[in-house]
Design a protein around this motif. Sequence first.
Motif, PDB file in Angstrom:
ATOM      1  N   VAL A  27       0.841  -1.203   0.000  1.00 14.36           N
ATOM      2  CA  VAL A  27       0.000   0.000   0.000  1.00 14.36           C
ATOM      3  C   VAL A  27       0.874   1.251   0.000  1.00 14.36           C
ATOM      4  O   VAL A  27       0.589   2.224  -0.708  1.00 14.36           O
ATOM      5  N   ASP A  28       1.966   1.229   0.759  1.00 10.29           N
ATOM      6  CA  ASP A  28       2.871   2.372   0.808  1.00 10.29           C
ATOM      7  C   ASP A  28       3.524   2.602  -0.559  1.00 10.29           C
ATOM      8  O   ASP A  28       3.659   3.731  -1.015  1.00 10.29           O
ATOM      9  N   ASP A  29       3.910   1.508  -1.211  1.00  7.77           N
ATOM     10  CA  ASP A  29       4.493   1.608  -2.552  1.00  7.77           C
ATOM     11  C   ASP A  29       3.474   2.211  -3.524  1.00  7.77           C
ATOM     12  O   ASP A  29       3.807   3.046  -4.359  1.00  7.77           O
ATOM     13  N   PHE A  30       2.214   1.798  -3.377  1.00  4.97           N
ATOM     14  CA  PHE A  30       1.139   2.343  -4.216  1.00  4.97           C
ATOM     15  C   PHE A  30       0.985   3.842  -3.951  1.00  4.97           C
ATOM     16  O   PHE A  30       0.851   4.633  -4.888  1.00  4.97           O
ATOM     17  N   ARG A  31       1.043   4.234  -2.679  1.00  3.03           N
ATOM     18  CA  ARG A  31       0.912   5.653  -2.315  1.00  3.03           C
ATOM     19  C   ARG A  31       2.033   6.467  -2.976  1.00  3.03           C
ATOM     20  O   ARG A  31       1.792   7.553  -3.503  1.00  3.03           O
ATOM     21  N   LYS A  32       3.260   5.924  -2.986  1.00  2.00           N
ATOM     22  CA  LYS A  32       4.393   6.616  -3.616  1.00  2.00           C
ATOM     23  C   LYS A  32       4.185   6.728  -5.126  1.00  2.00           C
ATOM     24  O   LYS A  32       4.488   7.745  -5.726  1.00  2.00           O
ATOM     25  N   ALA A  33       3.665   5.655  -5.727  1.00  2.00           N
ATOM     26  CA  ALA A  33       3.401   5.678  -7.171  1.00  2.00           C
ATOM     27  C   ALA A  33       2.336   6.731  -7.495  1.00  2.00           C
ATOM     28  O   ALA A  33       2.431   7.428  -8.512  1.00  2.00           O
ATOM     29  N   MET A  34       1.344   6.860  -6.627  1.00  2.00           N
ATOM     30  CA  MET A  34       0.299   7.878  -6.828  1.00  2.00           C
ATOM     31  C   MET A  34       0.901   9.276  -6.737  1.00  2.00           C
ATOM     32  O   MET A  34       0.585  10.150  -7.538  1.00  2.00           O
TER      33      MET A  34
END
Length: 196
Positions: A27-34
Motif C-alpha cells: 500500500v505504501d508503494d502504491f501511495r508513492k506511485a500515486m
Amino acid sequence: MAQATMATVPALKEGYGQLKIRMDKAVDDFRKAMAATRTGRASVHMLDSVSVEYYGSQMPLNQIAQVHAPEAQLITVQPFDPSSLGPIEKAIRSADLGLNPMNDGKIIRVPVPALTEERRRDMVKHLHKILEEHRTAVRNIRRDGNELIKKALKDKKITEDEERRAMEEIQKLTDDEIKKMEEMSKGKEKEVMEIK
C-alpha cells in the motif's frame, strides 16, 4: 475481535505479522506511485522516478540535487555539484514524463505544461494499471498467508476452526488494503481529470 484471533494463535502469530508488514509495504508503494503520477500541478514527487548517471552509477535525482516546486507550473532542480547539470537535464528529458527541462548553467527549470484531455485519459489508464499491479501484489500476499495457514493445519499446529477464522481474517485484511488503494486511486483520478 477478528484481528486478535490470528495474532494470538502461536503457530500463526509470526506469519500474520509478516503478512501485515508486506501488505502495508504494498500500500505504501502504491501511495508513492500515486504521488509520482503527474497532475496539472507541479509536484517535487513527479521526478521521484528519475535516476541520473553520476560518476559511473545511477543515483536518484533527489540525492544529487534539490528539487522544488516554487510555482504551480514549474519545478526547479538545483544540483549540489554544478558539473551534473547536463546528466540531470538528460535524465529528466529521457524519463518519459512529457517534460522539457531548460538548463541556464546554474539551475534546471522544468515547466509543467497543462495536461491535454488525451494526456489526462492516458494518465487515468496508467493509474488503473498501477492499481491493478498493486491489487495483484496484495492478493499474492494473501495466497502466501493462506498457504501458511494450510501448512499449520497439516502440521496439526492449529485446529480447523482456527484455520477457518484465520482465512477469513486474511481475506478481510486483503479487502481492507485493496479498498484503501482504490480510494486513493479515485482521489488521484479526480485530481488528474480536474481542469485548472
